[in-house]
Write an enzyme that holds these catalytic residues in place. Structure first.
Site: not given
Ligand code: F3S
Length: 286
Positions: A13, A41, A74, A96, A124, A126, A167, A195, A223
């Protein structure tokens, strides 16, 4: 097998791709490079970065003065972030931006005297990091745990609540929690912090699993988003394999399948997907 379908959304991603790119830039520019925890991960990628000179530190106390440190996508808690800064390190913050936004939401909630509630897996990284940006957060794994915490009074619905969600969780889970919150809580702000990349990947995987005889999900065993993908595929398809790389793929399970779908979690690099695809083409495509 007559047809192999590869999900368009399979693999890295935006946030993971950005973090790996930042790590590579750091390794090219600096001498003493550390990551706080494994960058992503994915054991193969972590191994590759180690071979390029990256050391994985379990905590800020393992980082020597004056090193360069990358914060993974994370994110980390405020306390850890400040501890890294105190070492005098050059910080490459690859948190992110979508995770960073959650940090800001919960920090603001605490500053405004609201109770932060986080929907997600408490263990986790995050979620642990999000907890570290606010005061006395309550973590619930799902709607039934949320209902239980409200029933036992741990969550006081008369108080102002700010609710966020990890997310990589599913829209279904969010909707189930939303129903309870709307019914029980008088002053709650609920933020959809799932996300978009995760949602797209999950939707495509579900659709693919419904229309394929078998599915392969590539992802790291630690993951969360890859495990969710696997669960989604299992609910729509009876023949699903969850693998980390091409070496783990058992193509004998697909000899009677006409169509096989392939998807991958957010921490899987393109080269691993390519190797899996190649092995499937070589061994079972007729
Ligand atoms: Fe990736 Fe950020 Fe979404 S790490 S899964 S773009 S929250």
């Amino acid at each position: 097998m007559r047809e192999l379908r590869v999900a368009k959304s399979a693999g890295f991603c935006f946030g993971v791709s950005r973090s790996v790119k930042m790590a590579e830039e750091m390794l090219a520019a600096e001498a003493n490079c550390y990551s706080l925890g494994e960058l992503i991960h994915n054991d193969d990628v972590v191994q590759h970065l180690r071979s390029e000179g990256l050391t994985v530190a379990d905590g800020p106390e393992q980082i020597p003065q004056g090193a360069s440190v990358i914060i993974r996508s994370h994110g980390v808690s405020r306390a850890e972030f400040e501890a890294v800064q105190r070492t005098g390190a050059t910080v490459y913050d690859a948190t992110c931006p979508k995770v960073k936004r959650i940090h800001e939401i919960v920090a603001e909630a605490s500053a405004d005297g609201r109770q932060p509630v986080i929907i997600g897996a408490a263990d986790h990284p995050e979620v642990r990091a999000i907890c570290g940006w606010c005061t006395s957060p309550i973590v619930v794994n799902d709607a039934s745990q949320l209902a239980a915490r409200i029933a036992d009074g741990t969550i006081d619905c008369a108080k102002p609540l700010t609710v966020v969600i990890q997310t990589t969780q599913t829209q279904e889970k969010l909707l189930e929690c939303q129903k309870i919150i709307k019914k029980e809580c008088t002053n709650a702000k609920l933020f959809d912090t799932i996300c978009g990349a995760t949602f797209t990947r999950q939707t495509e995987a579900a659709q693919m699993a419904r229309n394929c005889d078998a599915m392969v999900v590539v992802g790291g065993s630690h993951s969360a988003n890859s495990r969710h993908l696997y669960e989604i595929c299992c609910s729509a398809c009876a023949n699903v394999q969850f693998i980390e790389n091409a070496a783990q793929l058992d193509t004998s399970a697909f000899v009677h399948a006409d169509t096989v779908g392939l998807t991958a979690g957010a921490s899987v690099p393109a080269w691993i997907i390519k190797e899996v695809k190649q092995k499937m083409s070589d061994e079972i495509l007729t």
